[in-house]
Structures are given as structure tokens and as C-alpha cells.
Design a protein around this motif. Structure first.
Motif, PDB file in Angstrom:
ATOM      1  N   LEU A   5      46.957  45.011  50.900  1.00 36.65           N
ATOM      2  CA  LEU A   5      46.819  43.870  50.121  1.00 36.65           C
ATOM      3  C   LEU A   5      45.611  44.477  49.131  1.00 36.65           C
ATOM      4  O   LEU A   5      44.874  45.376  49.203  1.00 36.65           O
ATOM      5  N   ARG A   6      45.681  43.551  48.353  1.00 40.48           N
ATOM      6  CA  ARG A   6      44.669  43.912  47.057  1.00 40.48           C
ATOM      7  C   ARG A   6      44.379  42.428  46.668  1.00 40.48           C
ATOM      8  O   ARG A   6      45.049  41.356  46.688  1.00 40.48           O
ATOM      9  N   ARG A   7      42.865  42.151  46.416  1.00 39.98           N
ATOM     10  CA  ARG A   7      42.451  41.130  45.847  1.00 39.98           C
ATOM     11  C   ARG A   7      41.946  41.053  44.289  1.00 39.98           C
ATOM     12  O   ARG A   7      40.938  41.769  44.216  1.00 39.98           O
ATOM     13  N   ALA A   8      42.249  40.368  43.612  1.00 39.97           N
ATOM     14  CA  ALA A   8      41.705  39.973  42.240  1.00 39.97           C
ATOM     15  C   ALA A   8      41.041  38.573  42.454  1.00 39.97           C
ATOM     16  O   ALA A   8      41.775  37.756  42.761  1.00 39.97           O
ATOM     17  N   ARG A   9      39.634  38.594  41.887  1.00 37.36           N
ATOM     18  CA  ARG A   9      38.808  37.366  41.937  1.00 37.36           C
ATOM     19  C   ARG A   9      38.465  36.892  40.403  1.00 37.36           C
ATOM     20  O   ARG A   9      38.580  37.676  39.632  1.00 37.36           O
ATOM     21  N   GLY A  10      38.637  35.636  40.330  1.00 40.32           N
ATOM     22  CA  GLY A  10      38.277  35.077  39.330  1.00 40.32           C
ATOM     23  C   GLY A  10      36.729  35.078  39.139  1.00 40.32           C
ATOM     24  O   GLY A  10      35.879  35.775  39.441  1.00 40.32           O
ATOM     25  N   LEU A 125      46.450  35.161  36.105  1.00 40.05           N
ATOM     26  CA  LEU A 125      45.847  33.996  36.896  1.00 40.05           C
ATOM     27  C   LEU A 125      44.414  34.017  36.978  1.00 40.05           C
ATOM     28  O   LEU A 125      43.610  33.139  36.609  1.00 40.05           O
ATOM     29  N   ALA A 126      43.903  35.297  37.302  1.00 40.55           N
ATOM     30  CA  ALA A 126      42.618  35.434  37.488  1.00 40.55           C
ATOM     31  C   ALA A 126      41.869  35.276  36.173  1.00 40.55           C
ATOM     32  O   ALA A 126      40.632  34.639  35.996  1.00 40.55           O
ATOM     33  N   HIS A 127      42.688  35.895  35.095  1.00 36.85           N
ATOM     34  CA  HIS A 127      41.867  35.881  33.869  1.00 36.85           C
ATOM     35  C   HIS A 127      41.803  34.342  33.227  1.00 36.85           C
ATOM     36  O   HIS A 127      40.873  33.786  32.785  1.00 36.85           O
ATOM     37  N   ALA A 128      42.977  33.502  33.552  1.00 41.58           N
ATOM     38  CA  ALA A 128      43.067  31.926  33.298  1.00 41.58           C
ATOM     39  C   ALA A 128      41.894  31.356  33.751  1.00 41.58           C
ATOM     40  O   ALA A 128      41.254  30.483  33.256  1.00 41.58           O
ATOM     41  N   ALA A 129      41.744  31.566  35.146  1.00 37.76           N
ATOM     42  CA  ALA A 129      40.517  30.981  36.051  1.00 37.76           C
ATOM     43  C   ALA A 129      39.203  31.223  35.359  1.00 37.76           C
ATOM     44  O   ALA A 129      38.329  30.431  34.961  1.00 37.76           O
ATOM     45  N   GLN A 138      40.350  32.616  43.544  1.00 36.31           N
ATOM     46  CA  GLN A 138      40.637  33.803  44.639  1.00 36.31           C
ATOM     47  C   GLN A 138      42.160  34.163  44.215  1.00 36.31           C
ATOM     48  O   GLN A 138      42.883  33.100  44.560  1.00 36.31           O
ATOM     49  N   VAL A 139      42.532  35.121  43.751  1.00 35.39           N
ATOM     50  CA  VAL A 139      43.864  35.338  43.804  1.00 35.39           C
ATOM     51  C   VAL A 139      44.149  36.603  44.722  1.00 35.39           C
ATOM     52  O   VAL A 139      43.614  37.640  44.450  1.00 35.39           O
ATOM     53  N   LEU A 140      44.929  36.553  45.465  1.00 34.63           N
ATOM     54  CA  LEU A 140      45.416  37.438  46.519  1.00 34.63           C
ATOM     55  C   LEU A 140      46.907  37.994  46.165  1.00 34.63           C
ATOM     56  O   LEU A 140      47.672  37.083  46.229  1.00 34.63           O
ATOM     57  N   ALA A 141      46.874  39.149  45.938  1.00 36.74           N
ATOM     58  CA  ALA A 141      48.173  39.824  45.529  1.00 36.74           C
ATOM     59  C   ALA A 141      48.753  40.850  46.688  1.00 36.74           C
ATOM     60  O   ALA A 141      47.857  41.438  46.887  1.00 36.74           O
ATOM     61  N   ALA A 156      42.267  45.206  37.826  1.00 36.58           N
ATOM     62  CA  ALA A 156      41.084  44.186  38.067  1.00 36.58           C
ATOM     63  C   ALA A 156      39.821  44.548  37.639  1.00 36.58           C
ATOM     64  O   ALA A 156      39.072  43.747  37.404  1.00 36.58           O
ATOM     65  N   HIS A 157      39.427  45.947  38.292  1.00 37.10           N
ATOM     66  CA  HIS A 157      38.209  46.308  38.189  1.00 37.10           C
ATOM     67  C   HIS A 157      37.770  46.386  36.797  1.00 37.10           C
ATOM     68  O   HIS A 157      36.627  46.087  36.272  1.00 37.10           O
ATOM     69  N   ALA A 158      38.882  47.044  36.152  1.00 36.35           N
ATOM     70  CA  ALA A 158      38.450  47.359  34.342  1.00 36.35           C
ATOM     71  C   ALA A 158      38.178  45.854  33.836  1.00 36.35           C
ATOM     72  O   ALA A 158      37.285  45.703  32.801  1.00 36.35           O
ATOM     73  N   LEU A 159      38.889  44.983  34.199  1.00 33.88           N
ATOM     74  CA  LEU A 159      38.713  43.510  33.770  1.00 33.88           C
ATOM     75  C   LEU A 159      37.338  42.710  34.391  1.00 33.88           C
ATOM     76  O   LEU A 159      37.198  41.676  34.138  1.00 33.88           O
ATOM     77  N   GLY A 160      36.798  43.458  35.323  1.00 33.31           N
ATOM     78  CA  GLY A 160      35.678  42.713  36.221  1.00 33.31           C
ATOM     79  C   GLY A 160      36.048  41.616  36.951  1.00 33.31           C
ATOM     80  O   GLY A 160      35.495  40.642  37.356  1.00 33.31           O
ATOM     81  N   LEU A 161      37.369  41.694  37.390  1.00 37.24           N
ATOM     82  CA  LEU A 161      37.880  40.712  38.452  1.00 37.24           C
ATOM     83  C   LEU A 161      37.947  41.101  39.923  1.00 37.24           C
ATOM     84  O   LEU A 161      38.369  40.345  40.757  1.00 37.24           O
TER      85      LEU A 161
END
Length: 162
Positions: A5-10, A125-129, A138-141, A156-161
Motif C-alpha cells: 500500500l502507498r498513501r499520498a496525502r493532499g 488527485l492529491a495535487h488537485a485537492a 487522503q488518496v490511497l493508492a 509523492a514525497h518530492a511533491l510534499g504529498l
């Protein structure tokens, strides 16, 4: 259950992007601003107001991370079609999510993406949020390929998400 699992957050309250992510985004915003003259933006967008236009907040870093923007801030001719596709995809997603994304609430918008692969949709989607909706998300991929999961986590880390 899938093994990885990987999680990217807005834009979660209390979780500002790291200094490194902010620096990365600022660097590509500067490069993009130097490259994308009004004439070039017009040619790229065809006169339409695209949500991920390189001159929009945060868009340059996202476009770089997902591989559409070169290190000089340009978008090569081979990436223009994909650039237009993801812009149209985001507009369509926003049309369907508008009733949920625009609600005045502090509850995060939750999105699940299965078989996320390159994680472009999750990052989009995380970027748009964070940059368009101004709403916590919370975007769970989920993906079963460990290499893709690791790459998605770095993006995701590079974008601060994350």
C-alpha cells in the motif's frame, strides 16, 4: 489483501510540505516561468484554460514528477498529447467530484485507486485537492509491484504529498 500500500496525502492541516519539496516546487516553477512565454502557453493550450497549465500553482513540479516536463521546464512534443489527456481527465473528475470537493467541511476527501501503476492519477488527485480545491484529501493508492510503489512514494514525497 494486496501486499503493498502507498498513501499520498493532499493538503492535510498541520502537515506542511517539507522544505525539500517546497524547494523542488519553487525550482520548477521558476524554470517553467522562464520557458513558458504567453505565446508558448497559447500554443500548448489552444487558448483553453487548462487546470494543469505550467503557469498554474504547483503544476510545474507535478508535471516534472510524472515525467511530462523536462529539466528545463519544457514539455516535449511527445508529451503534449499526454499533457492534454491528463488535463481533460482532471476536468472530468472535477465535474463529478464537484458536489463533494466543494463542501465546506474539514473532513478530508477520501479517494482509493487500485492497481495504481505509475501513480499518475493518485498524484493528480492529491495535487488537485491541495492546489485547486483547497480541501484536505487522503488518496490511497494500491499496487502489487514493489518497484512501482517505491517510485510512487518518492514522487509523492518530492511533491510534499506524503
Amino acid at each position: 489483501m494486496l501486499p503493498l500500500l502507498r498513501r499520498a496525502r493532499g493538503n492535510r492541516p498541520g502537515c506542511p510540505p517539507s522544505a525539500r519539496a517546497s524547494s523542488f516546487a519553487a525550482t520548477f516553477a521558476e524554470r517553467s516561468a522562464r520557458y513558458w512565454t504567453p505565446k508558448r502557453l497559447q500554443a500548448l493550450s489552444g487558448g483553453r484554460d487548462l487546470p494543469l497549465s505550467p503557469d498554474k500553482p504547483g503544476a510545474a513540479a507535478l508535471l516534472r514528477v510524472i515525467g511530462l516536463m523536462g529539466s528545463d521546464g519544457s514539455i516535449g512534443s511527445e508529451a503534449v498529447r499526454k499533457f492534454r489527456q491528463i488535463n481533460l481527465l482532471l476536468l472530468e473528475v472535477e465535474r463529478h467530484l464537484a458536489p463533494h470537493a466543494s463542501r465546506p467541511t474539514r473532513k478530508p476527501l477520501r479517494v482509493l485507486e487500485l492497481a495504481s501503476g505509475q501513480s499518475q492519477l493518485s498524484l493528480l488527485l492529491a495535487h488537485a485537492a491541495a492546489h485547486r480545491w483547497g480541501r484536505p484529501a487522503q488518496v490511497l493508492a494500491v499496487d502489487r509491484d514493489a518497484t512501482r510503489v517505491q517510485r510512487a512514494e518518492r514522487r509523492a514525497h518530492a511533491l510534499g504529498l506524503s
